[in-house]
Write an enzyme that holds these catalytic residues in place. Structure first.
Site, PDB file in Angstrom:
ATOM      1  N   ASP A   1      -4.768   3.441  -1.580  1.00  0.00           N
ATOM      2  CA  ASP A   1      -5.906   3.749  -0.942  1.00  0.00           C
ATOM      3  C   ASP A   1      -6.348   5.108  -1.100  1.00  0.00           C
ATOM      4  O   ASP A   1      -5.951   6.149  -0.589  1.00  0.00           O
ATOM      5  CB  ASP A   1      -5.283   3.575   0.651  1.00  0.00           C
ATOM      6  CG  ASP A   1      -5.172   2.172   1.003  1.00  0.00           C
ATOM      7  OD1 ASP A   1      -6.044   1.202   0.965  1.00  0.00           O
ATOM      8  OD2 ASP A   1      -3.998   1.764   1.553  1.00  0.00           O
TER       9      ASP A   1
ATOM     10  N   HIS B   1      -1.149  -1.348  -4.232  1.00  0.00           N
ATOM     11  CA  HIS B   1      -2.411  -1.213  -3.545  1.00  0.00           C
ATOM     12  C   HIS B   1      -2.264   0.373  -3.487  1.00  0.00           C
ATOM     13  O   HIS B   1      -1.606   1.178  -2.860  1.00  0.00           O
ATOM     14  CB  HIS B   1      -2.624  -1.876  -2.190  1.00  0.00           C
ATOM     15  CG  HIS B   1      -3.813  -1.869  -1.591  1.00  0.00           C
ATOM     16  ND1 HIS B   1      -4.995  -2.528  -2.016  1.00  0.00           N
ATOM     17  CD2 HIS B   1      -4.100  -1.118  -0.606  1.00  0.00           C
ATOM     18  CE1 HIS B   1      -6.028  -2.259  -1.041  1.00  0.00           C
ATOM     19  NE2 HIS B   1      -5.650  -1.364  -0.274  1.00  0.00           N
TER      20      HIS B   1
ATOM     21  N   GLY C   1       1.431  -2.557   4.078  1.00  0.00           N
ATOM     22  CA  GLY C   1       1.564  -0.967   4.140  1.00  0.00           C
ATOM     23  C   GLY C   1       2.995  -0.671   4.746  1.00  0.00           C
ATOM     24  O   GLY C   1       4.258  -0.928   4.316  1.00  0.00           O
ATOM     25  N   SER C   2       2.848  -0.734   6.113  1.00  0.00           N
ATOM     26  CA  SER C   2       3.946  -0.612   6.977  1.00  0.00           C
ATOM     27  C   SER C   2       4.982  -1.619   7.013  1.00  0.00           C
ATOM     28  O   SER C   2       6.025  -1.493   6.877  1.00  0.00           O
ATOM     29  CB  SER C   2       3.447  -0.139   8.319  1.00  0.00           C
ATOM     30  OG  SER C   2       2.484  -0.949   8.911  1.00  0.00           O
TER      31      SER C   2
ATOM     32  N   PHE D   1      -6.295   4.262   8.074  1.00  0.00           N
ATOM     33  CA  PHE D   1      -5.118   4.520   8.522  1.00  0.00           C
ATOM     34  C   PHE D   1      -4.262   3.223   8.358  1.00  0.00           C
ATOM     35  O   PHE D   1      -4.578   2.115   8.644  1.00  0.00           O
ATOM     36  CB  PHE D   1      -4.929   5.067  10.030  1.00  0.00           C
ATOM     37  CG  PHE D   1      -5.716   5.979  10.167  1.00  0.00           C
ATOM     38  CD1 PHE D   1      -5.277   7.164  10.002  1.00  0.00           C
ATOM     39  CD2 PHE D   1      -6.983   5.863  10.925  1.00  0.00           C
ATOM     40  CE1 PHE D   1      -6.117   8.512  10.460  1.00  0.00           C
ATOM     41  CE2 PHE D   1      -7.771   7.139  11.106  1.00  0.00           C
ATOM     42  CZ  PHE D   1      -7.451   8.256  10.666  1.00  0.00           C
ATOM     43  N   GLY D   2      -3.013   3.312   8.130  1.00  0.00           N
ATOM     44  CA  GLY D   2      -1.871   2.379   8.173  1.00  0.00           C
ATOM     45  C   GLY D   2      -1.227   2.107   9.447  1.00  0.00           C
ATOM     46  O   GLY D   2      -1.794   2.844  10.272  1.00  0.00           O
TER      47      GLY D   2
ATOM     48  N   MET E   1     -11.201  -6.420   5.456  1.00  0.00           N
ATOM     49  CA  MET E   1     -10.683  -5.536   6.253  1.00  0.00           C
ATOM     50  C   MET E   1     -10.254  -6.266   7.493  1.00  0.00           C
ATOM     51  O   MET E   1     -11.118  -6.607   8.095  1.00  0.00           O
ATOM     52  CB  MET E   1     -11.206  -4.359   6.371  1.00  0.00           C
ATOM     53  CG  MET E   1     -11.528  -3.580   5.025  1.00  0.00           C
ATOM     54  SD  MET E   1     -10.068  -2.780   4.129  1.00  0.00           S
ATOM     55  CE  MET E   1      -9.125  -1.959   5.401  1.00  0.00           C
TER      56      MET E   1
ATOM     57  N   MET F   1      -9.085   7.487   0.259  1.00  0.00           N
ATOM     58  CA  MET F   1     -10.178   8.099   1.426  1.00  0.00           C
ATOM     59  C   MET F   1     -10.550   9.311   1.230  1.00  0.00           C
ATOM     60  O   MET F   1      -9.688  10.615   0.621  1.00  0.00           O
ATOM     61  CB  MET F   1      -9.094   8.066   2.798  1.00  0.00           C
ATOM     62  CG  MET F   1      -8.269   6.597   2.919  1.00  0.00           C
ATOM     63  SD  MET F   1      -7.588   6.588   4.429  1.00  0.00           S
ATOM     64  CE  MET F   1      -6.595   5.129   4.213  1.00  0.00           C
TER      65      MET F   1
ATOM     66  N   ASP G   1      -6.686  -6.840   4.003  1.00  0.00           N
ATOM     67  CA  ASP G   1      -6.072  -5.441   4.209  1.00  0.00           C
ATOM     68  C   ASP G   1      -5.915  -4.866   5.593  1.00  0.00           C
ATOM     69  O   ASP G   1      -7.064  -4.963   6.121  1.00  0.00           O
ATOM     70  CB  ASP G   1      -6.770  -4.506   3.271  1.00  0.00           C
ATOM     71  CG  ASP G   1      -6.450  -3.230   2.949  1.00  0.00           C
ATOM     72  OD1 ASP G   1      -5.017  -2.932   3.543  1.00  0.00           O
ATOM     73  OD2 ASP G   1      -7.116  -2.371   2.354  1.00  0.00           O
ATOM     74  N   GLY G   2      -4.816  -5.019   6.030  1.00  0.00           N
ATOM     75  CA  GLY G   2      -4.647  -4.189   7.368  1.00  0.00           C
ATOM     76  C   GLY G   2      -3.763  -5.228   8.223  1.00  0.00           C
ATOM     77  O   GLY G   2      -4.293  -6.176   8.637  1.00  0.00           O
ATOM     78  N   GLY G   3      -2.759  -4.703   8.704  1.00  0.00           N
ATOM     79  CA  GLY G   3      -2.024  -5.456   9.522  1.00  0.00           C
ATOM     80  C   GLY G   3      -1.221  -6.711   9.415  1.00  0.00           C
ATOM     81  O   GLY G   3      -1.138  -7.671  10.305  1.00  0.00           O
TER      82      GLY G   3
ATOM     83  N   SER H   1       0.824  -1.199   0.011  1.00  0.00           N
ATOM     84  CA  SER H   1      -0.088   0.027   0.104  1.00  0.00           C
ATOM     85  C   SER H   1       0.906   1.140   0.077  1.00  0.00           C
ATOM     86  O   SER H   1       1.672   1.465   0.770  1.00  0.00           O
ATOM     87  CB  SER H   1      -0.913  -0.017   0.986  1.00  0.00           C
ATOM     88  OG  SER H   1      -1.354   1.457   1.586  1.00  0.00           O
TER      89      SER H   1
ATOM     90  N   HIS I   1      -8.392   1.007  -4.042  1.00  0.00           N
ATOM     91  CA  HIS I   1      -9.085   0.602  -2.728  1.00  0.00           C
ATOM     92  C   HIS I   1     -10.025   1.899  -2.384  1.00  0.00           C
ATOM     93  O   HIS I   1      -9.545   2.825  -1.999  1.00  0.00           O
ATOM     94  CB  HIS I   1      -8.468   0.291  -1.526  1.00  0.00           C
ATOM     95  CG  HIS I   1      -9.332  -0.184  -0.395  1.00  0.00           C
ATOM     96  ND1 HIS I   1      -8.665  -0.308   0.850  1.00  0.00           N
ATOM     97  CD2 HIS I   1     -10.531  -0.214  -0.234  1.00  0.00           C
ATOM     98  CE1 HIS I   1      -9.735  -0.639   1.814  1.00  0.00           C
ATOM     99  NE2 HIS I   1     -10.726  -0.628   1.127  1.00  0.00           N
TER     100      HIS I   1
ATOM    101  N   MET J   1     -12.197   3.958  -0.328  1.00  0.00           N
ATOM    102  CA  MET J   1     -13.072   4.316   1.092  1.00  0.00           C
ATOM    103  C   MET J   1     -13.562   5.623   0.849  1.00  0.00           C
ATOM    104  O   MET J   1     -13.210   6.532   1.462  1.00  0.00           O
ATOM    105  CB  MET J   1     -11.663   4.277   2.019  1.00  0.00           C
ATOM    106  CG  MET J   1     -11.262   2.883   2.504  1.00  0.00           C
ATOM    107  SD  MET J   1      -9.634   2.532   3.119  1.00  0.00           S
ATOM    108  CE  MET J   1      -8.631   2.953   1.620  1.00  0.00           C
TER     109      MET J   1
HETATM  110  C1  DX5 Z   1      -6.419   1.097   5.742  1.00  0.00           C
HETATM  111  C2  DX5 Z   1      -5.771   0.790   4.304  1.00  0.00           C
HETATM  112  C3  DX5 Z   1      -4.756  -0.283   4.356  1.00  0.00           C
HETATM  113  C4  DX5 Z   1      -3.275   0.222   4.947  1.00  0.00           C
HETATM  114  C5  DX5 Z   1      -2.858  -1.089   5.335  1.00  0.00           C
HETATM  115  O1  DX5 Z   1      -7.404   1.931   5.641  1.00  0.00           O
HETATM  116  O2  DX5 Z   1      -7.006   0.138   3.278  1.00  0.00           O
HETATM  117  O3  DX5 Z   1      -4.395  -0.585   3.058  1.00  0.00           O
HETATM  118  O4  DX5 Z   1      -2.590   1.201   4.190  1.00  0.00           O
HETATM  119  O5  DX5 Z   1      -1.616  -0.692   6.129  1.00  0.00           O
HETATM  120  P1  DX5 Z   1      -0.908  -1.463   7.070  1.00  0.00           P
HETATM  121  O6  DX5 Z   1      -0.282  -2.705   6.167  1.00  0.00           O
HETATM  122  O7  DX5 Z   1       0.188  -0.827   7.643  1.00  0.00           O
HETATM  123  O8  DX5 Z   1      -2.003  -2.079   8.073  1.00  0.00           O
HETATM  124 ZN    ZN Z   2      -6.557  -0.641   1.279  1.00  0.00          ZN
END
Ligand code: DX5
Ligand code: ZN
Length: 226
Positions: A39, A37, A199-200, A147-148, A141, A41, A177-179, A12, A70, A72
């Site tokens: 994001d 990916h 992402g992170s 947020f990442g 999700m 928002m 997606d996420g964590g 991401s 994606h 949002m």
């Molecule tokens: C959250 C996003 C994710 C996010 C994932 O709203 O949709 O794509 O960037 O980030 P990590 O991998 O750091 O959880």
């Molecule tokens: Zn995403």
């Protein structure tokens, strides 16, 4: 885009250097990213703002793999054509974004994109049943979107197992997606996911000037599954 269930890592760009998206994308693809990916928002559907179609169009020329967008945002429908024209390969809308998700998915395919359906952590899979013929990807999700760097929500492993059974032989990707980290990725791969957004966990420790950590991070996630 051909369909297969091999594990794909989708970094991401929410965790990339916002002043340098083109080079960040080229660096992370050179280091083994399977998809990119993106994001989007709106500060309304989720409590954060990122970017829109012009940014997607600008980064499109730096993406050699798959541009996985994606959304949002709510509403979705007025923006579908703009994201399709910006070059999205996959365009994912949230089930929770409005009352007419069926129409939204039709419009996404009608615009020439693969249609993705995202589910918030609190949403069950019952409402997916009558959408299965409309979707190319379902995004589960594993954090509340916005947020990442948030903590993985473990209850979603069971959801993915049930979703995988519901999908059967249909050519539908399951994206998480996420964590996602080397600790959580194997749980989701075993449950039936094939696209892992990270992402992170991908961008940590690296940069355009020092991209090797991106590759090490991607390989660490893949190795945790193998
Ligand atoms: C959250 C996003 C994710 C996010 C994932 O709203 O949709 O794509 O960037 O980030 P990590 O991998 O750091 O959880
Ligand atoms: Zn995403």
């Amino acid at each position: 885009m051909t369909f297969d269930r091999s594990i794909k890592i989708a970094p991401s760009i929410l965790s990339a250097d916002f002043a340098n998206f083109g080079q960040e994308i080229e660096a992370v693809e050179a280091q083994g990213a399977d998809w990119i990916h993106v994001d989007v928002m709106d500060g309304h559907f989720v409590p954060n703002l990122t970017f829109g179609p012009p940014l997607c169009a600008a980064i499109r020329k730096h993406i050699k793999t798959v541009m996985d967008v994606h959304l949002m945002i709510a509403p979705v429908d007025p923006y579908i054509d703009a994201f399709a024209e910006a070059g999205a390969d996959v365009l994912t809308a949230h089930l929770e974004a409005g009352p007419h998700i069926h129409r939204t998915l039709q419009a996404i395919r009608g615009a020439g994109c693969k249609a993705g359906l995202a589910l918030n952590p609190g949403t069950g899979i019952e409402d997916v049943e009558y959408l299965l013929d409309m979707v190319d990807l379902i995004c589960v999700m594993t954090v509340n979107p916005g947020f990442g760097g948030q903590k993985f929500i473990h209850s979603q492993v069971d959801k993915v197992k049930k979703l995988r059974a519901m999908i059967g032989d249909r050519p539908i990707h399951i994206e998480i997606d996420g964590g996602i980290t080397p600790e959580t990725a194997p749980l989701m791969a075993a449950a039936g996911a094939d696209v892992l957004v990270a992402g992170s966990a991908v961008f940590k420790g690296g940069s355009v000037q020092n991209p090797a950590p991106y590759g090490e991070n991607i390989r660490a996630i893949k190795a945790s599954i193998a």
